[in-house]
Design a protein around this motif. Structure first.
Motif, PDB file in Angstrom:
ATOM      1  N   VAL A 175      67.296  49.209 150.944  1.00  0.00           N
ATOM      2  CA  VAL A 175      67.109  50.196 149.875  1.00  0.00           C
ATOM      3  C   VAL A 175      66.130  49.657 148.814  1.00  0.00           C
ATOM      4  N   LYS A 176      66.268  48.370 148.498  1.00  0.00           N
ATOM      5  CA  LYS A 176      65.338  47.740 147.544  1.00  0.00           C
ATOM      6  C   LYS A 176      63.901  47.837 148.045  1.00  0.00           C
ATOM      7  N   GLY A 177      63.741  47.620 149.353  1.00  0.00           N
ATOM      8  CA  GLY A 177      62.411  47.718 149.959  1.00  0.00           C
ATOM      9  C   GLY A 177      61.825  49.114 149.780  1.00  0.00           C
ATOM     10  N   PHE A 178      62.667  50.128 149.978  1.00  0.00           N
ATOM     11  CA  PHE A 178      62.197  51.510 149.805  1.00  0.00           C
ATOM     12  C   PHE A 178      61.805  51.781 148.358  1.00  0.00           C
ATOM     13  N   ARG A 179      62.588  51.234 147.437  1.00  0.00           N
ATOM     14  CA  ARG A 179      62.257  51.466 146.016  1.00  0.00           C
ATOM     15  C   ARG A 179      60.931  50.808 145.676  1.00  0.00           C
ATOM     16  N   LYS A 180      60.740  49.621 146.220  1.00  0.00           N
ATOM     17  CA  LYS A 180      59.492  48.895 145.981  1.00  0.00           C
ATOM     18  C   LYS A 180      58.310  49.683 146.575  1.00  0.00           C
ATOM     19  N   ALA A 181      58.474  50.146 147.818  1.00  0.00           N
ATOM     20  CA  ALA A 181      57.390  50.886 148.480  1.00  0.00           C
ATOM     21  C   ALA A 181      57.088  52.182 147.721  1.00  0.00           C
ATOM     22  N   ASN A 182      58.137  52.808 147.212  1.00  0.00           N
ATOM     23  CA  ASN A 182      57.966  54.052 146.449  1.00  0.00           C
ATOM     24  C   ASN A 182      57.188  53.778 145.154  1.00  0.00           C
ATOM     25  N   LYS A 183      57.543  52.686 144.484  1.00  0.00           N
ATOM     26  CA  LYS A 183      56.892  52.328 143.210  1.00  0.00           C
ATOM     27  C   LYS A 183      55.414  51.980 143.451  1.00  0.00           C
ATOM     28  N   LEU A 184      55.179  51.239 144.532  1.00  0.00           N
ATOM     29  CA  LEU A 184      53.793  50.867 144.853  1.00  0.00           C
ATOM     30  C   LEU A 184      52.945  52.118 145.062  1.00  0.00           C
ATOM     31  N   TYR A 185      53.523  53.084 145.770  1.00  0.00           N
ATOM     32  CA  TYR A 185      52.810  54.337 146.021  1.00  0.00           C
ATOM     33  C   TYR A 185      52.546  55.063 144.699  1.00  0.00           C
ATOM     34  N   GLN A 186      53.585  55.169 143.883  1.00  0.00           N
ATOM     35  CA  GLN A 186      53.439  55.893 142.606  1.00  0.00           C
ATOM     36  C   GLN A 186      52.365  55.249 141.738  1.00  0.00           C
ATOM     37  N   ASP A 187      52.360  53.918 141.683  1.00  0.00           N
ATOM     38  CA  ASP A 187      51.362  53.217 140.848  1.00  0.00           C
ATOM     39  C   ASP A 187      49.955  53.391 141.428  1.00  0.00           C
ATOM     40  N   ALA A 188      49.874  53.326 142.770  1.00  0.00           N
ATOM     41  CA  ALA A 188      48.553  53.397 143.411  1.00  0.00           C
ATOM     42  C   ALA A 188      47.889  54.755 143.172  1.00  0.00           C
ATOM     43  N   TYR A 189      48.709  55.824 143.151  1.00  0.00           N
ATOM     44  CA  TYR A 189      48.126  57.165 143.034  1.00  0.00           C
ATOM     45  C   TYR A 189      48.439  57.832 141.698  1.00  0.00           C
ATOM     46  N   ASN A 190      49.094  57.058 140.833  1.00  0.00           N
ATOM     47  CA  ASN A 190      49.425  57.566 139.511  1.00  0.00           C
ATOM     48  C   ASN A 190      50.206  58.891 139.578  1.00  0.00           C
ATOM     49  N   VAL A 191      51.263  58.874 140.369  1.00  0.00           N
ATOM     50  CA  VAL A 191      52.124  60.062 140.470  1.00  0.00           C
ATOM     51  C   VAL A 191      53.568  59.674 140.166  1.00  0.00           C
ATOM     52  N   GLN A 192      54.390  60.688 139.871  1.00  0.00           N
ATOM     53  CA  GLN A 192      55.814  60.446 139.618  1.00  0.00           C
ATOM     54  C   GLN A 192      56.634  61.434 140.433  1.00  0.00           C
ATOM     55  N   ASN A 193      57.939  61.293 140.378  1.00  0.00           N
ATOM     56  CA  ASN A 193      58.851  62.236 141.039  1.00  0.00           C
ATOM     57  C   ASN A 193      58.549  62.428 142.528  1.00  0.00           C
ATOM     58  N   THR A 194      58.250  61.336 143.184  1.00  0.00           N
ATOM     59  CA  THR A 194      57.969  61.416 144.621  1.00  0.00           C
ATOM     60  C   THR A 194      59.293  61.460 145.401  1.00  0.00           C
ATOM     61  N   ILE A 195      59.192  61.869 146.658  1.00  0.00           N
ATOM     62  CA  ILE A 195      60.390  61.937 147.511  1.00  0.00           C
ATOM     63  C   ILE A 195      60.151  61.190 148.825  1.00  0.00           C
ATOM     64  N   ILE A 196      61.256  60.946 149.524  1.00  0.00           N
ATOM     65  CA  ILE A 196      61.183  60.357 150.868  1.00  0.00           C
ATOM     66  C   ILE A 196      61.415  61.484 151.874  1.00  0.00           C
ATOM     67  N   LEU A 197      60.555  61.553 152.880  1.00  0.00           N
ATOM     68  CA  LEU A 197      60.762  62.503 153.980  1.00  0.00           C
ATOM     69  C   LEU A 197      61.328  61.716 155.159  1.00  0.00           C
TER      70      LEU A 197
END
Ligand code: ADP
Ligand code: MG
Length: 445
Positions: A175-197
């Motif tokens: 779960v920590k890995g997913f949070r990290k991957a999600n944060k990396l994505y958000q920072d890279a594209y400057n987006v928020q409120n992303t979801i996992i499919l």
């Protein structure tokens, strides 16, 4: 006056021990959808307890430790493989002889996402000397990190107290890995409120393992089959955000897609390709999925490759692999023939091997011939269909790993707990969802 007749309980076949384990399963969400139940909607489906053992299985401490220590190297490998010429040579050879691998590879896109992300599980059995031998690597849809730790707790702190069972932080670390991957994505594209499919199978029976993840991850998760996503277009998604219900998907998490039946139509393949081409992070990408092919494991087990890749640490964990021309000199009871498939029930053993020899000889790149790992059996008691059964069983230890990388290198490389499955000696397969194995915990000795 009402008197309690102890014997009447016995006559009706009441089993206190089975009830104790059943109650624990119900209290701690150790469920599966029953293998024989038709899967329509959840309300009319038969939910059952997860098959579990009644006591932890003695397991050599050194072997367990060794399996844990190998994981960071395997994590590195599944990503670094992309840079190796022999990896690409092998994919091109296998594609020629295996239509499914060819179709998967046809979805590949080299420059869609910024990140590689993989949650994998390396599976091992013990040889007669108590050493681990690698059964396979699962780089896609590695499961049982939801239910596995609950069985660890059952044996460790639940119905017994046992400090010789290693703690199991599989769910927490993944779960920590997913949070990290999600944060990396958000920072890279400057987006928020992303979801996992989460991509699931049409007849998904392991949903309680998945719900453990969904409950813990702290990011909204939408579950969909490929068929439910038909309509996506790869050209319009190339390097673009993947949107579902108006929300941007940071991670596409595959709990399906590893077997041909997951793609019910040509349109499902278009969906896989469209996702691959989008900028979402895939767990895993097509190419990391292919790094888990059984043919890759055969390649890695080659001493020359071990030397060239500098992975001597792994050399002892590989079983032997054979070429088709060696088959006539081998005892067929000592080998397993495996096609490039995942999900259980695909392998050939002993007297069944001659049935596929012709295919094997004409398509040697579509199969591996592997030494059969001869594990020492132990007596095991387990909860099966609500009853306690006894069997002679062997263990299969899965170690989870989480890895995230970008073009500049590794951003996350973690070993993430384990799942121990125990299966009857006479059962060839170890698939939990096929009812072949029981979730267990190792008692280190
Ligand atoms: P799958 O991708 O279908 O899970 P596996 O390689 O894990 O394929 O094989 C399925 C099961 O067959 C394993 O869980 C294990 O019980 C058994 N098996 C696979 N390879 C071997 C082997 N070399 N020796 C003994 N048993 C094996
Ligand atoms: Mg397997």
């Amino acid at each position: 006056m009402l008197e309690l007749d102890k014997d009447s309980n016995q006559k009706e076949g009441r089993d206190d021990e089975a009830e104790k384990f059943l109650a624990y399963c119900f209290a701690h969400s150790l469920f599966i959808v029953h293998p024989s139940s038709p899967l329509k909607d959840l309300l009319s489906t038969q939910i059952s307890h997860a098959p579990i053992t009644c006591a932890p299985l003695p397991f050599p401490r050194a072997a367990f430790q060794n399996a844990i220590e190998l994981m960071p190297t395997l994590n590195r490998l599944c990503i670094e493989m992309h840079t190796k010429e022999c990896f690409w040579d092998l994919i091109f050879r296998v594609r020629e002889q295996d239509k499914f691998i060819d179709k998967l590879f046809s979805c590949y896109c080299s420059e869609s996402s910024k990140f590689e992300f993989c949650v994998q599980r390396a599976d091992y059995m013990l040889d007669q000397g108590g050493n681990i031998k690698q059964v396979e690597i699962n780089t896609i849809a590695a499961a049982l990190y939801g239910l596995g730790p609950r069985v660890t707790e059952l044996h460790r702190r639940g119905l017994a107290f046992c400090d010789d069972i290693p703690e199991n932080r599989a769910l927490e670390i993944i779960v920590k890995g997913f949070r990290k991957a999600n944060k990396l994505y958000q920072d890279a594209y400057n987006v928020q409120n992303t979801i996992i499919l989460m991509i699931i199978q049409e007849e998904e029976r392991n949903m309680f393992d998945q719900s453990a993840f969904i409950d813990a991850v702290g990011i909204p998760v939408i579950r969909r089959t490929f068929s439910e996503l038909v309509g996506m277009n790869e050209k319009s998604l190339f390097n673009q955000p993947l949107m579902i219900n108006g929300k941007e998907v940071s991670i596409v998490y595959y709990r399906a897609g590893y077997t041909p039946t997951d793609y019910k139509s040509g349109a499902c393949w278009t969906v896989r390709r469209a996702i691959e081409w989008s900028r979402a992070t895939k767990c895993p990408s097509i190419i990391t999925q292919l790094a888990g092919m059984k043919k890759m494991q055969e390649m890695l087990a080659n001493p020359k490759v071990i030397q060239k890749f500098g992975i001597q640490k792994l050399s002892k964990c590989f079983a032997k692999f054979y070429k088709p021309n060696e088959l006539p000199s081998l005892n067929l009871n000592n080998v397993v023939v495996k096609p490039q498939r995942e999900g259980g029930g695909n392998n050939y053993y002993g007297s069944d091997i001659p049935k596929i020899i012709l295919q094997l000889v004409s398509n040697p790149d579509a199969y591996v011939i592997m030494q059969r790992i001869d594990s020492p059996p132990q007596r095991v008691r387990a909860l099966s269909n609500g009853k306690i059964i006894e069997m002679s069983a062997v263990a299969e230890l899965g170690i989870f790993g989480v890895v995230i990388a970008d073009n500049d290198g590794f951003l996350w490389n973690e070993t993430a707990g384990y799942v121990l499955r125990t299966k009857a000696v006479e059962s060839h397969e170890g698939g939990f969802m096929r009812g072949d194995s029981f979730i267990d915990a190792p008692l280190l000795v």
